[in-house]
Design a protein around this motif. Structure first.
Motif, PDB file in Angstrom:
ATOM      1  N   ALA A 363     -17.526 -31.677  11.658  1.00 56.94           N
ATOM      2  CA  ALA A 363     -18.659 -31.182  10.874  1.00 56.94           C
ATOM      3  C   ALA A 363     -18.977 -32.099   9.701  1.00 56.94           C
ATOM      4  O   ALA A 363     -20.090 -32.090   9.172  1.00 56.94           O
ATOM      5  N   THR A 364     -18.007 -32.902   9.244  1.00 56.18           N
ATOM      6  CA  THR A 364     -18.223 -33.801   8.107  1.00 56.18           C
ATOM      7  C   THR A 364     -18.759 -35.159   8.539  1.00 56.18           C
ATOM      8  O   THR A 364     -18.972 -36.029   7.696  1.00 56.18           O
ATOM      9  N   GLN A 365     -18.985 -35.360   9.822  1.00 56.84           N
ATOM     10  CA  GLN A 365     -19.380 -36.672  10.322  1.00 56.84           C
ATOM     11  C   GLN A 365     -20.875 -36.710  10.630  1.00 56.84           C
ATOM     12  O   GLN A 365     -21.307 -37.062  11.728  1.00 56.84           O
ATOM     13  N   GLY A 366     -21.656 -36.333   9.607  1.00 59.09           N
ATOM     14  CA  GLY A 366     -23.105 -36.310   9.782  1.00 59.09           C
ATOM     15  C   GLY A 366     -23.695 -37.656  10.114  1.00 59.09           C
ATOM     16  O   GLY A 366     -24.689 -37.761  10.835  1.00 59.09           O
ATOM     17  N   GLU A 367     -23.080 -38.726   9.574  1.00 57.75           N
ATOM     18  CA  GLU A 367     -23.588 -40.067   9.845  1.00 57.75           C
ATOM     19  C   GLU A 367     -23.516 -40.386  11.332  1.00 57.75           C
ATOM     20  O   GLU A 367     -24.409 -41.047  11.871  1.00 57.75           O
ATOM     21  N   ARG A 368     -22.474 -39.894  11.996  1.00 59.51           N
ATOM     22  CA  ARG A 368     -22.358 -40.152  13.438  1.00 59.51           C
ATOM     23  C   ARG A 368     -23.491 -39.466  14.191  1.00 59.51           C
ATOM     24  O   ARG A 368     -24.050 -40.033  15.137  1.00 59.51           O
ATOM     25  N   GLN A 386     -28.293 -31.846  21.995  1.00 59.00           N
ATOM     26  CA  GLN A 386     -27.944 -30.477  21.609  1.00 59.00           C
ATOM     27  C   GLN A 386     -26.598 -30.074  22.198  1.00 59.00           C
ATOM     28  O   GLN A 386     -25.791 -29.409  21.539  1.00 59.00           O
ATOM     29  N   GLY A 387     -26.339 -30.490  23.451  1.00 59.32           N
ATOM     30  CA  GLY A 387     -25.047 -30.202  24.063  1.00 59.32           C
ATOM     31  C   GLY A 387     -23.921 -30.886  23.324  1.00 59.32           C
ATOM     32  O   GLY A 387     -22.827 -30.321  23.162  1.00 59.32           O
ATOM     33  N   MET A 392     -19.278 -30.336  19.467  1.00 55.80           N
ATOM     34  CA  MET A 392     -18.596 -30.774  18.261  1.00 55.80           C
ATOM     35  C   MET A 392     -18.323 -29.630  17.295  1.00 55.80           C
ATOM     36  O   MET A 392     -17.427 -29.728  16.437  1.00 55.80           O
ATOM     37  N   ALA A 393     -19.069 -28.535  17.419  1.00 55.16           N
ATOM     38  CA  ALA A 393     -18.955 -27.437  16.462  1.00 55.16           C
ATOM     39  C   ALA A 393     -17.530 -26.875  16.419  1.00 55.16           C
ATOM     40  O   ALA A 393     -16.962 -26.533  17.455  1.00 55.16           O
ATOM     41  N   GLY A 394     -16.974 -26.805  15.225  1.00 53.38           N
ATOM     42  CA  GLY A 394     -15.662 -26.198  15.036  1.00 53.38           C
ATOM     43  C   GLY A 394     -14.488 -27.051  15.442  1.00 53.38           C
ATOM     44  O   GLY A 394     -13.337 -26.601  15.375  1.00 53.38           O
ATOM     45  N   ALA A 395     -14.731 -28.277  15.870  1.00 52.97           N
ATOM     46  CA  ALA A 395     -13.639 -29.146  16.329  1.00 52.97           C
ATOM     47  C   ALA A 395     -13.287 -30.176  15.265  1.00 52.97           C
ATOM     48  O   ALA A 395     -14.059 -30.451  14.347  1.00 52.97           O
ATOM     49  N   TRP A 509     -10.550 -34.524  20.622  1.00 51.37           N
ATOM     50  CA  TRP A 509     -10.970 -33.462  19.703  1.00 51.37           C
ATOM     51  C   TRP A 509      -9.993 -32.289  19.810  1.00 51.37           C
ATOM     52  O   TRP A 509      -9.487 -31.967  20.892  1.00 51.37           O
ATOM     53  N   LEU A 510      -9.738 -31.664  18.683  1.00 51.91           N
ATOM     54  CA  LEU A 510      -8.787 -30.552  18.612  1.00 51.91           C
ATOM     55  C   LEU A 510      -9.498 -29.278  18.230  1.00 51.91           C
ATOM     56  O   LEU A 510     -10.269 -29.245  17.267  1.00 51.91           O
ATOM     57  N   ARG A 511      -9.235 -28.233  19.002  1.00 49.83           N
ATOM     58  CA  ARG A 511      -9.795 -26.914  18.691  1.00 49.83           C
ATOM     59  C   ARG A 511      -8.679 -25.917  18.448  1.00 49.83           C
ATOM     60  O   ARG A 511      -7.629 -26.030  19.038  1.00 49.83           O
TER      61      ARG A 511
END
Length: 511
Positions: A363-368, A386-387, A392-395, A509-511
């Motif tokens: 969520a902190t990687q807005g630049e990406r 969008q997919g 990426m949400a919550g990961a 990615w970790l959830r």
């Protein structure tokens, strides 16, 4: 009696006569002792080279080793930055962790013996011979069997790989043949007063080739560029030539000041406002690192996180290349020590970057995400993006990132080491009850559909590699799944090989 197996390589040890007899006396083998690693005999018999478990036999003859007072020995040779800076500190910390005392003896100006002594009875456990030369010399000594381990600042070139095969030294590109000790990077350096804020790889190559000789051509003052480089025979210089000059078919110009030490290079650049050099991230001193700029607008900085993930295109791992034979147990323990937190602390203290796994919320990687939108080609739809955002949400993104050769699922050396690190973390239960998602991405070469399939295939290849490496882990405690998004999330401009190499990756990615 223990199983006998064909031994694929020979050893440098001198020939000696031995007779091995099974404990029940039913089987005897006679031959010449090739070597002994503390656990297994290697003999040249009438059946050819054989490996025999020492626990299943008795040994008779003048060549039999002293089993009770066995001393592990290994020879290391190669790049000075490893042999003189990193290795002594790692040996000291490894010994301390095992209640061993290190006694160092200087054998020559560039060669030291590190004797590891047991504290309880002052007996000798191991002798490590470390010779500081060059990456070239380390590889050559490995081929000539004058060293057991080559210390390198680059991967072997095709000539060296072919020579190893011809010398019956096996395939140097095999997973088991290399280890990543620490991470570093090639970085452009200027004085802090130099106004240039970023350079492209092509601009850097043209400076080194002498095609750009005045700062005015780069938006700076009207002043000649003073170029500083490492001596051409060093592994650092060879890596620079291959990765910066090579892609643009350029050769080094005739005007430059050469150095034998990267610290000296950085100091010289820092003192001259019109100087530039290609140094190392770990030895930048008072010089300023110049980020790399792509034609599409991406700017890439050398940071600890970008080196761990190889998002910085000139990441340069410090490497070891191992012999094609079994090593003594204490030596294998030393190799495993490199993945420990103790080793990570030593590596960080010396200015290098370790491979310890870190986390960053996606969520902190807005630049990406902004890059993904900016760089999306015609074949990447809004639905695709969008997919990606939904996934990426919550990961959280692990620093562990795996990269590949173009069009293949073949991992590079740093990625192979990352697989081992991730497997060890799974074995420790670091992700119990969580979900690890291996997320594949591609460069933009070829069709979007083909790249999507390739990215998923790479993600699955990494998942299977991690499963195979986590032999002692309970994989029922962690969920491992894959996803692929093709060329939808570039990390660099796709108009150069360096940029495409950064984009061909599998993130975790970790959830």
């Amino acid at each position: 009696m223990a199983a006998l197996s064909i031994l694929m390589t020979t050893c440098f040890a001198s020939a000696q006569d031995v007779e091995l007899r099974s404990l029940d006396g039913s089987v005897e083998l006679s031959g010449t002792l090739i070597g002994f690693d503390g656990e297994y005999y290697r003999i040249d018999s009438i059946f050819g080279p054989l490996t025999v478990d020492a626990q299943g036999v008795t040994c008779r003859g003048p060549g039999c080793p002293d089993l009770e007072n066995y001393v592990a020995e290994l020879r290391f040779m190669g790049a000075p930055v490893i042999a003189e800076q990193l290795f002594p500190a790692l040996i000291e910390r490894f010994a301390a962790a095992r209640d061993l005392t290190v006694r160092r003896q200087i054998l020559a100006e560039n060669r030291s013996l590190f004797a590891l002594v047991r504290g309880e009875d002052e007996t000798l456990a191991a002798r490590f011979y470390v010779t500081s030369t060059t990456t070239d010399a380390g590889f050559q000594a490995l081929l000539d069997r004058d060293t057991d381990v080559a210390l390198a600042l680059r991967e072997p070139d095709q000539t060296e790989t072919d020579a190893a095969e011809a010398a019956d030294q096996g395939d140097l590109s095999m997973v088991a043949r290399s280890r990543v000790l620490a991470l570093d990077a090639l970085v452009p350096l200027v004085a802090v007063t130099n106004p240039v804020d970023a350079l492209s790889l092509e601009e850097l190559a043209r400076i080194m080739a002498g095609e750009i000789s005045n700062w005015q051509a780069l938006g700076g003052p009207d002043a000649p560029i003073a170029l500083h480089l490492m001596n051409p025979e060093t592994g650092h210089a060879q890596d620079v030539a291959a990765r910066i000059m090579g892609p643009f078919d350029l050769e080094l110009g005739s005007v430059a000041t050469f150095h034998t030490d990267t610290t000296d290079l950085a100091d010289a650049v820092a003192r001259d406002p019109y100087a530039i050099g290609v140094g190392r991230y770990s030895r930048s001193g008072n010089a300023r690192q110049v980020p790399l700029r792509g034609a599409c607008g991406f700017v890439q900085h050398a940071t600890a996180s970008s080196l761990k993930s190889e998002d910085y295109p000139l990441t340069a791992p410090l490497l070891m290349y191992l012999p094609a034979r079994r090593m003594p147990q204490l030596v294998r323990d030393f190799m495993r020590f490199f993945e420990s937190q103790d080793a990570d602390r030593v590596i960080r203290r010396l200015g290098f970057v370790n491979q310890g796994i870190t986390l960053q919320p996606l969520a902190t990687q807005g630049e990406r995400l902004a890059n993904a939108v900016t760089a999306a080609g015609e074949e990447i739809s809004l639905e695709d993006l969008q997919g990606l955002v939904t996934a990426m949400a919550g990961a959280e993104r692990l620093s562990t990132t795996l990269r590949f050769e173009e069009g293949t699922t073949e991992l590079d050396p740093q990625s192979l080491s990352a697989v081992s690190r991730l497997a060890r973390a799974i074995e420790r239960g670091a992700f119990d009850g969580r979900e690890l998602v291996f997320v594949g991405f591609s460069d933009g070469q070829g069709s979007a559909g083909a790249n999507l399939r390739l990215s998923r295939g790479r993600a699955e290849a990494v998942r299977l590699a991690v499963i195979a490496a986590a032999e002692e882990g309970d994989l029922n405690r962690v969920t491992l799944r894959v996803a692929g998004f093709g060329e939808a999330l570039p990390m660099a401009c796709d108009d150069s090989e360096a940029g495409r190499a950064v984009n061909r990756r599998v993130e975790v990615w970790l959830r």
